[in-house]
Write an enzyme that holds these catalytic residues in place. Sequence first.
Site, PDB file in Angstrom:
ATOM      1  N   ASP A  23       1.192  -0.909   0.226  1.00 42.48           N
ATOM      2  CA  ASP A  23       0.360  -0.136  -0.093  1.00 42.48           C
ATOM      3  C   ASP A  23       0.853   0.905  -0.229  1.00 42.48           C
ATOM      4  O   ASP A  23       1.752   1.660   1.161  1.00 42.48           O
ATOM      5  CB  ASP A  23      -0.777   0.074   1.016  1.00 42.48           C
ATOM      6  CG  ASP A  23      -2.054   1.340   1.649  1.00 42.48           C
ATOM      7  OD1 ASP A  23      -2.893   0.541   0.782  1.00 42.48           O
ATOM      8  OD2 ASP A  23      -1.539   2.439   1.897  1.00 42.48           O
ATOM      9  N   HIS A  81      -8.056   9.112  -1.702  1.00 44.35           N
ATOM     10  CA  HIS A  81      -6.769   9.556  -0.670  1.00 44.35           C
ATOM     11  C   HIS A  81      -7.973  10.641   0.276  1.00 44.35           C
ATOM     12  O   HIS A  81      -7.678  10.018   1.703  1.00 44.35           O
ATOM     13  CB  HIS A  81      -5.214  10.463  -0.566  1.00 44.35           C
ATOM     14  CG  HIS A  81      -4.790   9.705  -0.207  1.00 44.35           C
ATOM     15  ND1 HIS A  81      -3.536   9.898  -0.312  1.00 44.35           N
ATOM     16  CD2 HIS A  81      -4.883   9.310   1.913  1.00 44.35           C
ATOM     17  CE1 HIS A  81      -2.920   9.572   1.151  1.00 44.35           C
ATOM     18  NE2 HIS A  81      -3.714   9.118   1.625  1.00 44.35           N
ATOM     19  N   TYR A  96       3.227  10.065  -0.593  1.00 42.34           N
ATOM     20  CA  TYR A  96       4.187   9.628   0.334  1.00 42.34           C
ATOM     21  C   TYR A  96       5.260   9.775  -0.058  1.00 42.34           C
ATOM     22  O   TYR A  96       6.581   9.347   0.542  1.00 42.34           O
ATOM     23  CB  TYR A  96       3.861   7.803   0.562  1.00 42.34           C
ATOM     24  CG  TYR A  96       2.332   7.929   1.234  1.00 42.34           C
ATOM     25  CD1 TYR A  96       1.751   7.996   2.271  1.00 42.34           C
ATOM     26  CD2 TYR A  96       2.532   6.700   1.075  1.00 42.34           C
ATOM     27  CE1 TYR A  96       0.396   8.164   2.407  1.00 42.34           C
ATOM     28  CE2 TYR A  96       1.138   6.021   1.774  1.00 42.34           C
ATOM     29  CZ  TYR A  96       0.485   6.483   2.395  1.00 42.34           C
ATOM     30  OH  TYR A  96      -0.991   5.968   2.905  1.00 42.34           O
ATOM     31  N   LYS A 143       2.911  -0.758   8.706  1.00 37.42           N
ATOM     32  CA  LYS A 143       4.169  -0.659   8.741  1.00 37.42           C
ATOM     33  C   LYS A 143       5.627  -0.791   9.789  1.00 37.42           C
ATOM     34  O   LYS A 143       5.082  -0.656   9.996  1.00 37.42           O
ATOM     35  CB  LYS A 143       4.610   0.714   7.814  1.00 37.42           C
ATOM     36  CG  LYS A 143       5.729   1.471   7.354  1.00 37.42           C
ATOM     37  CD  LYS A 143       6.746   1.669   8.533  1.00 37.42           C
ATOM     38  CE  LYS A 143       6.025   3.542   9.111  1.00 37.42           C
ATOM     39  NZ  LYS A 143       6.698   4.068  10.075  1.00 37.42           N
ATOM     40  N   SER A 144       6.609  -1.448   9.089  1.00 38.17           N
ATOM     41  CA  SER A 144       8.052  -1.573  10.085  1.00 38.17           C
ATOM     42  C   SER A 144       8.547  -1.737   8.347  1.00 38.17           C
ATOM     43  O   SER A 144       8.664  -1.968   8.262  1.00 38.17           O
ATOM     44  CB  SER A 144       7.527  -2.704  11.022  1.00 38.17           C
ATOM     45  OG  SER A 144       9.062  -2.538  11.536  1.00 38.17           O
ATOM     46  N   VAL A 145      10.046  -0.995   9.437  1.00 40.57           N
ATOM     47  CA  VAL A 145      10.755  -1.114   8.559  1.00 40.57           C
ATOM     48  C   VAL A 145      11.797  -2.915   9.431  1.00 40.57           C
ATOM     49  O   VAL A 145      13.310  -2.904   8.702  1.00 40.57           O
ATOM     50  CB  VAL A 145      12.025  -0.410   8.209  1.00 40.57           C
ATOM     51  CG1 VAL A 145      11.045   0.576   7.188  1.00 40.57           C
ATOM     52  CG2 VAL A 145      12.531   0.947   9.217  1.00 40.57           C
ATOM     53  N   LYS A 167      -3.041   6.455  -4.720  1.00 41.61           N
ATOM     54  CA  LYS A 167      -3.682   7.098  -4.094  1.00 41.61           C
ATOM     55  C   LYS A 167      -4.019   8.077  -4.437  1.00 41.61           C
ATOM     56  O   LYS A 167      -2.408   7.921  -4.697  1.00 41.61           O
ATOM     57  CB  LYS A 167      -3.624   7.075  -2.018  1.00 41.61           C
ATOM     58  CG  LYS A 167      -4.280   6.037  -1.702  1.00 41.61           C
ATOM     59  CD  LYS A 167      -3.890   5.772  -0.249  1.00 41.61           C
ATOM     60  CE  LYS A 167      -3.821   4.650   0.778  1.00 41.61           C
ATOM     61  NZ  LYS A 167      -2.429   4.219   0.772  1.00 41.61           N
ATOM     62  N   ASN A 208       4.596  -9.109  11.762  1.00 41.79           N
ATOM     63  CA  ASN A 208       3.510  -8.594  11.260  1.00 41.79           C
ATOM     64  C   ASN A 208       2.551  -9.824  10.082  1.00 41.79           C
ATOM     65  O   ASN A 208       1.545  -9.318  10.151  1.00 41.79           O
ATOM     66  CB  ASN A 208       3.385  -7.048  10.554  1.00 41.79           C
ATOM     67  CG  ASN A 208       3.492  -5.960  12.267  1.00 41.79           C
ATOM     68  OD1 ASN A 208       3.004  -6.398  13.549  1.00 41.79           O
ATOM     69  ND2 ASN A 208       4.445  -5.374  11.851  1.00 41.79           N
TER      70      ASN A 208
END
Length: 277
Positions: free
Chosen positions: A46, A109, A51, A231-233, A76, A241
């Site tokens: 997504d 959006h 962004y 979201k995570s890096v 979006k 997750n």
Amino acid sequence: MSAVPTIKLNDGVEIPQLGFGVFQVPPEDTKEATLQALEVGYRHIDTAEMYGNEKGVGEALVESGIPRDEIFVTSKLNNTFHAREDALKAFDTTMETLGFETLDLFLIHWPMPAVGDYVETWKAMEEMKASGRVRSIGVSNFQPAHLQRLFDETETVPSVNQIEVHPYLTNEVARAFNTEHGIATEAWSPIAKGNVLTDPVVTAIADRVGRSAAQVTLRWHIQRGDIVFPKSVTRSRVEENLALFDFELTDDDIAAIAKLNRDERTGPDPDTFNWIP
């Protein structure tokens, strides 16, 4: 690891119920973050014009070597492009930036009710879908009144409404309206920017089932039928997750978490948010 289930949208397109979000991932880090998510096993990404990191997503898909039709990608429309011609041009730019011939899902959006006519925008979205360049079209942050205008003045019911949902903002009225009209609910900010992860109700359930508070919260969404894309890096969290499909919460767990609702937003109110970047 169990497979991610899919949800059939009202236009027949199937979307993985769990995805990887790149909100607030810096553009220069997006390719590597997306590649990592794909390596871990995600097949739903997504992103958004707003962004600024669509390019990294597109590059990651190419570099991954995974066939394009095996990865579901959402983007979006930015708030600056609500007029018909602007929306069509912005979609062309998104497609060029991603490097795609076909996008899976494109969303408005924000409704921006005091800035432009989102009905005109939605009619442009219908043109995009008719072109065959996007498989599904939907909206984000639309309240029931915004959706009702679309029903009254256009031909296409959105396939998705992406709204803020988490245990502190269960957003039941909007979710119920979506369900009534066959619109899938996507939940952004599913763990309330981490605010729910220390809640005693959530942590007690997590201790009992031997999972993290984040996994319990995301599993709560999954069992309620929401589509989520945390979201995570950090690789360990990206993996964590995704590990949501080999355990279940009880009905009492689901109800107890829902009772945490405070109508507490982590983001703007869609009825008053009219920001142009």
